[in-house]
Scaffold this motif. Sequence first.
Motif, PDB file in Angstrom:
ATOM      1  N   SER A  40       1.014  -1.075   0.185  1.00 37.77           N
ATOM      2  CA  SER A  40       0.115   0.017   0.142  1.00 37.77           C
ATOM      3  C   SER A  40       1.295   1.223  -0.189  1.00 37.77           C
ATOM      4  N   VAL A  41       0.862   1.748  -0.895  1.00 38.12           N
ATOM      5  CA  VAL A  41       1.892   2.554  -1.513  1.00 38.12           C
ATOM      6  C   VAL A  41       1.228   4.244  -1.283  1.00 38.12           C
ATOM      7  N   TYR A 142      -4.182   5.545  -2.914  1.00 38.61           N
ATOM      8  CA  TYR A 142      -3.235   4.528  -2.240  1.00 38.61           C
ATOM      9  C   TYR A 142      -3.450   3.456  -3.316  1.00 38.61           C
ATOM     10  N   ASP A 143      -2.067   3.400  -4.206  1.00 40.08           N
ATOM     11  CA  ASP A 143      -2.373   2.739  -4.695  1.00 40.08           C
ATOM     12  C   ASP A 143      -1.888   0.794  -4.150  1.00 40.08           C
ATOM     13  N   LEU A 157      -7.090   3.222  -3.616  1.00 36.04           N
ATOM     14  CA  LEU A 157      -8.108   3.420  -3.368  1.00 36.04           C
ATOM     15  C   LEU A 157      -8.116   4.815  -2.218  1.00 36.04           C
ATOM     16  N   PRO A 158      -9.158   5.411  -1.967  1.00 38.67           N
ATOM     17  CA  PRO A 158      -8.885   7.022  -1.458  1.00 38.67           C
ATOM     18  C   PRO A 158      -8.719   6.652   0.011  1.00 38.67           C
ATOM     19  N   TYR A 159      -8.079   5.014   1.178  1.00 35.53           N
ATOM     20  CA  TYR A 159      -7.482   5.053   2.062  1.00 35.53           C
ATOM     21  C   TYR A 159      -7.026   4.154   1.885  1.00 35.53           C
ATOM     22  N   ASN A 163      -3.572  -3.692   6.767  1.00 33.90           N
ATOM     23  CA  ASN A 163      -3.289  -5.889   5.878  1.00 33.90           C
ATOM     24  C   ASN A 163      -4.223  -6.965   5.322  1.00 33.90           C
ATOM     25  N   TYR A 164      -5.662  -6.311   5.803  1.00 30.77           N
ATOM     26  CA  TYR A 164      -6.905  -7.192   4.416  1.00 30.77           C
ATOM     27  C   TYR A 164      -7.481  -6.177   3.928  1.00 30.77           C
ATOM     28  N   LEU A 165      -8.238  -6.393   2.701  1.00 27.18           N
ATOM     29  CA  LEU A 165      -8.926  -5.313   2.134  1.00 27.18           C
ATOM     30  C   LEU A 165     -10.147  -7.016   2.194  1.00 27.18           C
ATOM     31  N   THR A 166     -11.034  -6.695   2.390  1.00 28.48           N
ATOM     32  CA  THR A 166     -12.439  -7.251   1.826  1.00 28.48           C
ATOM     33  C   THR A 166     -12.717  -6.437   0.384  1.00 28.48           C
ATOM     34  N   LEU A 167     -13.276  -7.906  -0.305  1.00 28.83           N
ATOM     35  CA  LEU A 167     -13.700  -8.059  -1.605  1.00 28.83           C
ATOM     36  C   LEU A 167     -15.625  -9.031  -1.598  1.00 28.83           C
ATOM     37  N   ASN A 168     -15.759  -7.742  -2.434  1.00 28.83           N
ATOM     38  CA  ASN A 168     -17.304  -8.456  -2.453  1.00 28.83           C
ATOM     39  C   ASN A 168     -16.859  -9.749  -3.849  1.00 28.83           C
TER      40      ASN A 168
END
Length: 188
Positions: A40-41, A142-143, A157-159, A163-168
């Motif tokens: 996350s950069v 953030y890339d 993403l704007p935030y 460590n984890y990302l929730t995906l639909n």
Amino acid sequence: MSTRIFNTTLIAALLAASGSALADRRADDEMTVRAKVVASVPVYETINEPRKQCWTETSGHETQTWRAAPNPGGAVLGAIAGGLIGSTVGKGNGKVAAAAVGAATGAVVGDRWNSGVVTESRPVQVERCSVQDNYRQVLAGYDVRYRFNGREFSARLPYDPGNYLTLNVSYRIAQDQRDKRWHQDDRS
């Protein structure tokens, strides 16, 4: 009459059951899963907000010249001095004439000598302005790179997701999967 009530009740029950079946089916098609964030950069944008700055400077001089108003005191003094000098010249009536000519000439010379040309010089104030760039950095988002099902994906993403990302995730059958390579059975 009881058949009519029975049919109406049956139709209402079937409609309610089909609506809840569609709602359950929609819920079954989509689910949420967690994906591991690889990186996350933060991404920054440079924004310029120019500012105008003004100041006053002295630039050269402004000169004004005008003729002063006539001063009667100079003419009176000139007439007296000219009359005295003229009276020393000549004899008899010539002395009076010389005094009169001396007084008239002295009055003209005294008037001009005392009221001459006046020159005044003043500094000139000039307002000068310039525009100066004012750059600043703004966080644009953030890339994010994340791993899901053995593949790596990326998104902005704007935030910061952590460590984890929730995906639909949605599992639906793709439309018309047949193409020229697919053949139907000979029996059909």
